[in-house]
Design a protein around this motif. Structure first.
Motif, PDB file in Angstrom:
ATOM      1  N   GLN A 130       0.814  -1.218   0.000  1.00 52.50           N
ATOM      2  CA  GLN A 130       0.000   0.000   0.000  1.00 52.50           C
ATOM      3  C   GLN A 130       0.848   1.269   0.000  1.00 52.50           C
ATOM      4  OE1 GLN A 130      -2.669  -0.702   3.312  1.00 52.50           O
ATOM      5  NE2 GLN A 130      -4.003  -1.981   2.040  1.00 52.50           N
ATOM      6  N   SER A 131       2.004   1.202   0.635  1.00 46.82           N
ATOM      7  CA  SER A 131       2.912   2.348   0.649  1.00 46.82           C
ATOM      8  C   SER A 131       4.238   1.925   0.042  1.00 46.82           C
ATOM      9  CB  SER A 131       3.153   2.832   2.079  1.00 46.82           C
ATOM     10  OG  SER A 131       1.943   3.212   2.688  1.00 46.82           O
ATOM     11  N   PHE A 132       4.692   2.674  -0.921  1.00 47.70           N
ATOM     12  CA  PHE A 132       5.991   2.337  -1.521  1.00 47.70           C
ATOM     13  C   PHE A 132       6.770   3.612  -1.795  1.00 47.70           C
ATOM     14  CE2 PHE A 132       2.689   2.502  -4.720  1.00 47.70           C
ATOM     15  CZ  PHE A 132       3.246   3.239  -5.761  1.00 47.70           C
ATOM     16  N   ASP A 133       7.960   3.468  -2.377  1.00 51.13           N
ATOM     17  CA  ASP A 133       8.889   4.593  -2.378  1.00 51.13           C
ATOM     18  C   ASP A 133       8.695   5.590  -3.517  1.00 51.13           C
ATOM     19  OD1 ASP A 133      10.361   3.589  -0.108  1.00 51.13           O
ATOM     20  OD2 ASP A 133      11.029   2.001  -1.464  1.00 51.13           O
ATOM     21  N   ILE A 134       8.806   5.111  -4.758  1.00 50.59           N
ATOM     22  CA  ILE A 134       8.826   6.040  -5.887  1.00 50.59           C
ATOM     23  C   ILE A 134       7.718   5.712  -6.868  1.00 50.59           C
ATOM     24  CG2 ILE A 134      10.157   6.856  -7.876  1.00 50.59           C
ATOM     25  CD1 ILE A 134      12.706   6.284  -6.315  1.00 50.59           C
ATOM     26  N   HIS A 135       7.021   6.745  -7.285  1.00 47.77           N
ATOM     27  CA  HIS A 135       6.056   6.577  -8.368  1.00 47.77           C
ATOM     28  C   HIS A 135       6.467   7.550  -9.469  1.00 47.77           C
ATOM     29  CE1 HIS A 135       1.785   5.394  -9.576  1.00 47.77           C
ATOM     30  NE2 HIS A 135       2.320   6.019 -10.606  1.00 47.77           N
ATOM     31  N   GLY A 136       6.617   7.029 -10.662  1.00 46.86           N
ATOM     32  CA  GLY A 136       7.109   7.875 -11.744  1.00 46.86           C
ATOM     33  C   GLY A 136       6.193   7.904 -12.944  1.00 46.86           C
ATOM     34  N   GLY A 137       6.534   8.817 -13.856  1.00 47.94           N
ATOM     35  CA  GLY A 137       5.793   8.932 -15.107  1.00 47.94           C
ATOM     36  C   GLY A 137       6.076  10.276 -15.758  1.00 47.94           C
ATOM     37  N   GLY A 138       5.461  10.500 -16.883  1.00 44.17           N
ATOM     38  CA  GLY A 138       5.630  11.782 -17.574  1.00 44.17           C
ATOM     39  C   GLY A 138       4.898  12.885 -16.832  1.00 44.17           C
ATOM     40  N   LYS A 139       5.391  14.096 -17.024  1.00 48.10           N
ATOM     41  CA  LYS A 139       4.820  15.264 -16.349  1.00 48.10           C
ATOM     42  C   LYS A 139       3.321  15.408 -16.595  1.00 48.10           C
ATOM     43  CE  LYS A 139       7.654  19.255 -15.332  1.00 48.10           C
ATOM     44  NZ  LYS A 139       9.070  19.393 -15.558  1.00 48.10           N
ATOM     45  N   ASP A 140       2.903  15.035 -17.771  1.00 47.59           N
ATOM     46  CA  ASP A 140       1.505  15.212 -18.140  1.00 47.59           C
ATOM     47  C   ASP A 140       0.567  14.333 -17.310  1.00 47.59           C
ATOM     48  OD1 ASP A 140       2.949  13.143 -19.464  1.00 47.59           O
ATOM     49  OD2 ASP A 140       1.128  12.696 -20.571  1.00 47.59           O
ATOM     50  N   LEU A 141       1.130  13.336 -16.655  1.00 48.37           N
ATOM     51  CA  LEU A 141       0.279  12.428 -15.888  1.00 48.37           C
ATOM     52  C   LEU A 141      -0.068  12.968 -14.513  1.00 48.37           C
ATOM     53  CD1 LEU A 141       1.929   8.999 -16.767  1.00 48.37           C
ATOM     54  CD2 LEU A 141      -0.105  10.031 -17.766  1.00 48.37           C
ATOM     55  N   ILE A 142       0.571  14.074 -14.124  1.00 52.27           N
ATOM     56  CA  ILE A 142       0.332  14.622 -12.787  1.00 52.27           C
ATOM     57  C   ILE A 142      -1.169  14.855 -12.582  1.00 52.27           C
ATOM     58  CG2 ILE A 142       0.677  16.654 -11.322  1.00 52.27           C
ATOM     59  CD1 ILE A 142       3.518  16.846 -12.491  1.00 52.27           C
ATOM     60  N   PHE A 143      -1.769  15.484 -13.583  1.00 48.98           N
ATOM     61  CA  PHE A 143      -3.227  15.646 -13.530  1.00 48.98           C
ATOM     62  C   PHE A 143      -3.832  15.211 -14.846  1.00 48.98           C
ATOM     63  CE2 PHE A 143      -7.318  17.551 -13.710  1.00 48.98           C
ATOM     64  CZ  PHE A 143      -7.771  17.448 -12.410  1.00 48.98           C
ATOM     65  N   PRO A 144      -4.875  14.431 -14.793  1.00 52.60           N
ATOM     66  CA  PRO A 144      -5.561  13.946 -13.590  1.00 52.60           C
ATOM     67  C   PRO A 144      -5.045  12.600 -13.069  1.00 52.60           C
ATOM     68  CG  PRO A 144      -6.831  13.353 -15.527  1.00 52.60           C
ATOM     69  CD  PRO A 144      -5.610  14.062 -16.022  1.00 52.60           C
ATOM     70  N   HIS A 145      -4.237  11.899 -13.871  1.00 52.96           N
ATOM     71  CA  HIS A 145      -3.969  10.498 -13.555  1.00 52.96           C
ATOM     72  C   HIS A 145      -3.387  10.280 -12.155  1.00 52.96           C
ATOM     73  CE1 HIS A 145      -3.307   6.292 -14.197  1.00 52.96           C
ATOM     74  NE2 HIS A 145      -2.002   6.389 -14.170  1.00 52.96           N
ATOM     75  N   HIS A 146      -2.294  10.931 -11.851  1.00 49.39           N
ATOM     76  CA  HIS A 146      -1.654  10.676 -10.560  1.00 49.39           C
ATOM     77  C   HIS A 146      -2.430  11.286  -9.395  1.00 49.39           C
ATOM     78  CE1 HIS A 146       2.412   9.770 -12.702  1.00 49.39           C
ATOM     79  NE2 HIS A 146       1.564   8.759 -12.730  1.00 49.39           N
ATOM     80  N   GLU A 147      -3.056  12.407  -9.659  1.00 51.38           N
ATOM     81  CA  GLU A 147      -3.916  13.002  -8.633  1.00 51.38           C
ATOM     82  C   GLU A 147      -5.008  12.005  -8.235  1.00 51.38           C
ATOM     83  OE1 GLU A 147      -4.180  15.401  -6.043  1.00 51.38           O
ATOM     84  OE2 GLU A 147      -3.488  16.722  -7.644  1.00 51.38           O
ATOM     85  N   ASN A 148      -5.591  11.378  -9.229  1.00 51.55           N
ATOM     86  CA  ASN A 148      -6.676  10.426  -8.971  1.00 51.55           C
ATOM     87  C   ASN A 148      -6.163   9.142  -8.333  1.00 51.55           C
ATOM     88  OD1 ASN A 148      -8.249  12.349 -10.122  1.00 51.55           O
ATOM     89  ND2 ASN A 148      -8.707  11.219 -12.007  1.00 51.55           N
ATOM     90  N   GLU A 149      -4.991   8.737  -8.738  1.00 50.67           N
ATOM     91  CA  GLU A 149      -4.397   7.546  -8.132  1.00 50.67           C
ATOM     92  C   GLU A 149      -4.188   7.737  -6.635  1.00 50.67           C
ATOM     93  OE1 GLU A 149      -1.106   6.408 -11.146  1.00 50.67           O
ATOM     94  OE2 GLU A 149      -0.913   5.102  -9.398  1.00 50.67           O
ATOM     95  N   ILE A 150      -3.666   8.906  -6.297  1.00 48.84           N
ATOM     96  CA  ILE A 150      -3.442   9.198  -4.875  1.00 48.84           C
ATOM     97  C   ILE A 150      -4.766   9.189  -4.127  1.00 48.84           C
ATOM     98  CG2 ILE A 150      -2.752  10.990  -3.228  1.00 48.84           C
ATOM     99  CD1 ILE A 150      -0.623  11.879  -5.255  1.00 48.84           C
ATOM    100  N   ALA A 151      -5.751   9.856  -4.694  1.00 49.85           N
ATOM    101  CA  ALA A 151      -7.053   9.973  -4.022  1.00 49.85           C
ATOM    102  C   ALA A 151      -7.639   8.590  -3.739  1.00 49.85           C
ATOM    103  CB  ALA A 151      -8.011  10.792  -4.885  1.00 49.85           C
ATOM    104  N   GLN A 152      -7.689   7.764  -4.764  1.00 48.97           N
ATOM    105  CA  GLN A 152      -8.347   6.465  -4.573  1.00 48.97           C
ATOM    106  C   GLN A 152      -7.511   5.532  -3.688  1.00 48.97           C
ATOM    107  OE1 GLN A 152      -6.850   5.042  -9.002  1.00 48.97           O
ATOM    108  NE2 GLN A 152      -8.951   5.681  -8.668  1.00 48.97           N
ATOM    109  N   SER A 153      -6.187   5.628  -3.789  1.00 46.48           N
ATOM    110  CA  SER A 153      -5.333   4.738  -2.994  1.00 46.48           C
ATOM    111  C   SER A 153      -5.353   5.116  -1.527  1.00 46.48           C
ATOM    112  CB  SER A 153      -3.887   4.799  -3.508  1.00 46.48           C
ATOM    113  OG  SER A 153      -3.831   4.443  -4.865  1.00 46.48           O
ATOM    114  N   VAL A 154      -5.184   6.385  -1.259  1.00 47.91           N
ATOM    115  CA  VAL A 154      -5.161   6.824   0.136  1.00 47.91           C
ATOM    116  C   VAL A 154      -6.538   6.652   0.769  1.00 47.91           C
ATOM    117  CG1 VAL A 154      -4.728   8.771   1.691  1.00 47.91           C
ATOM    118  CG2 VAL A 154      -3.249   8.409  -0.303  1.00 47.91           C
ATOM    119  N   ALA A 155      -7.572   6.928  -0.017  1.00 47.69           N
ATOM    120  CA  ALA A 155      -8.934   6.775   0.504  1.00 47.69           C
ATOM    121  C   ALA A 155      -9.213   5.310   0.860  1.00 47.69           C
ATOM    122  CB  ALA A 155      -9.952   7.267  -0.520  1.00 47.69           C
ATOM    123  N   ALA A 156      -8.723   4.407   0.030  1.00 46.94           N
ATOM    124  CA  ALA A 156      -8.982   2.984   0.266  1.00 46.94           C
ATOM    125  C   ALA A 156      -8.139   2.436   1.407  1.00 46.94           C
ATOM    126  CB  ALA A 156      -8.721   2.194  -1.017  1.00 46.94           C
TER     127      ALA A 156
END
Length: 472
Positions: free
Chosen positions: A219-245
């Motif tokens: 559930q918690s790990f060190d590094i999450h990477g990707g292209g800058k364009d993924l910051i929103f909405p993809h990574h924002e949403n990933e954080i929301a759903q993961s932390v919420a769950a």
RNA sequence: GGCGGCAUAGCCAAGUGGUAAGGCAGCGGUCUGCAAAACCGUUAUUCUCCGGUUCAAAUCCGGAUGCCGCCUCCA
């Protein structure tokens, strides 16, 4: 030795401290496999490949996951157009992606999971979110409720109120908030589907990364990477759903690479300026592509053009030429030398490969000077040069260069540029060698001029004449 | 409209308080029959502009201009 990483989440460089000392757990968003990979994909993949290689050189254990998104709207659309199944289309482009990345000497991640292989993990996660009142079901679709997650917008630095002012949100009466996003999409007639508690459907885009990263890294790990364009909405949403769950922190460090522009324009299908890896590796040495990609800091934009590519090829030629001169100096396997130390200082500062490559060229100039100045060396000098040789190879191992011996590199270049007239060239070369023996300089120069017109460059060395094709 | 980034030589690109790395290209030289490669020297008294802080600024602060990205699928 401590590594500092720029964390998009805090917008600061931070000391890298993994959850488990000595162990790096990293998840990087991979491609949606509906088309061939382009130079932008290559940048992301090469950058994170470099991170992994460097961590390993620094004696970290690395668990590296990169996914394939093998089901989404574009895949469905494309498969329909080609009249094949989505699986067949996805597999075709997974194979193509792997071919391209192999050509670029990219090492495979430890796991390369496909979204469709983790449907049950995804469903389980969506159920948890519904139970915890972070998601709701409408007509077989499941949406995440952004207002249920107070920290929504943290990564991308936006507020829901500000975003509501923006015009570009689709109006969907069924959503509680315009920014609620799909965790599960019900299948329209003719679309591929999986059975779920909410009916036949398929996962939304963001949920797969949460599910797969949790499956492989926890559930918690060190590094999450990707292209800058993924910051929103993809990574924002990933954080929301993961932390919420999970009600636990998700990734600790968020690392985003910059974009590749083509001739100062954004690369896009509509502009028709997409540069594909498969075309590039036919035209240029693959390692030159890596050198170009790593010659700028990973967070800066890169402008890709012919001149830049040409410069990178020249640089790579210079490096291989130096390696050839170093061959008599068997790399020592003793402690790392000054060059390696300097390289590490740069890499430890948010993976500053651009600066690090500068040191590499410094070293090349230094050894060329030594080798120019003297033909014989005492033991101390020999050891010194052998040490630099070892350091250069070690650096190459991190940057993903020097996979070939200088002879192999020359040979590959030769084959790539050859226009099938090698025999004729050899004959002219032989004739010129004879002319030079006879001190018939006029004839020798005439032949050289003729070869130049054929795109051939000649080098008369102490140990004989060499020739090679000039870059186009 | 909201958020963010960038501006360093002919081109590319490091450098985030101590006096401008490196690559490519050019020029002069060494080497060479001549070249090529390599090496040496040279190429920004200055970092878009204007103010400010400081003993000291490309680096920090304020402002201006220009370029770009995200907010919609995107590496």
């Amino acid at each position: 030795m401590s590594i500092h990483i720029y964390n998009s989440l805090t917008r600061k460089k931070e000391l890298f401290e993994p959850y488990t000392p000595g162990h790096v757990q990293m998840y990087v968003c991979g491609p949606t496999v509906y088309d061939d990979a382009h130079i932008g994909h290559a940048r992301s993949v090469v950058v994170f490949d470099m991170l992994v290689r460097y961590f390993k050189k620094c004696d970290y254990t690395v668990t590296y996951i990169r996914n394939f998104t093998d089901i989404d709207d574009k895949i469905i659309q494309r498969a329909r157009a080609l009249n094949i199944t989505t699986e067949a289309l996805a597999q075709k482009y997974i194979d193509a992606f792997n071919r391209d990345m192999d050509a670029l000497f990219v090492r495979h991640p430890d796991k390369e999971p496909k979204a469709t292989s983790h449907i049950s993990d995804i469903i389980e996660l969506v159920e948890t979110l519904i139970q915890k009142k972070h998601a709701y079901v409408v007509d077989g679709d499941v949406y995440f409720s952004v207002t249920s997650f107070t920290d929504y917008g943290h990564l991308s630095g936006r507020k829901l109120e500000d975003m509501a002012a923006g015009a570009r949100v689709d109006i969907d009466e069924r959503k509680h908030n315009p920014h609620d996003f799909a965790l599960w999409k019900s299948a329209k007639p003719g679309e591929p589907f999986w059975e779920s508690p909410w009916g036949k459907g398929r996962p939304g885009w963001h949920i797969e990364c949460s599910a797969m990263s949790m499956t492989f890294l926890g559930q918690s790990f060190d590094i999450h990477g990707g292209g800058k364009d993924l910051i929103f909405p993809h990574h924002e949403n990933e954080i929301a759903q993961s932390v919420a769950a999970n009600e636990k922190p998700y990734a600790k460090y968020w690392v985003h690479n910059g974009f590749v522009n083509i001739d100062r324009e954004k690369m896009s299908k509509s502009l028709g300026n997409v540069v594909l890896i498969k075309d590039l590796v036919d035209q240029y040495p693959p390692e030159a592509i890596r050198l170009l990609l790593l010659s700028s800091h990973y967070r800066s934009p890169i402008d890709f053009n012919e001149q830049a590519m040409h410069d990178a090829v020249s640089g790579l030629n210079k490096l291989y030429a130096a390696l050839e001169r170093l061959e008599p100096f068997t790399p020592s396997d003793t402690e790392a030398g000054d060059l390696w130390q300097r390289f590490c200082v740069s890499m430890n500062d948010d993976f500053n490969s651009a600066q690090a490559i500068g040191f590499l060229f410094d070293a090349v100039r230094y050894i060329n000077r030594c080798l120019d100045e003297s033909a014989s060396f005492n033991e101390k000098d020999t050891q010194n040069i052998a040490q630099i040789h070892a350091d250069i190879l070690k650096i190459g191992d991190v940057l993903g260069l020097f996979h070939q011996t200088p002879a192999e590199y020359a040979d590959t270049q030769q084959k790539r540029l050859s226009k099938g007239q090698d025999a004729a060239i050899e004959q002219l070369i032989a004739e010129r060698i004879q002319a030079r023996k006879d001190k018939n300089w006029a004839r020798a120069d005439e032949i050289r001029s003729q070869l130049t017109d054929m795109g051939i460059m000649i080098e008369d060395r102490a140990d004989g004449t060499r020739w090679k094709y000039m870059e186009a």
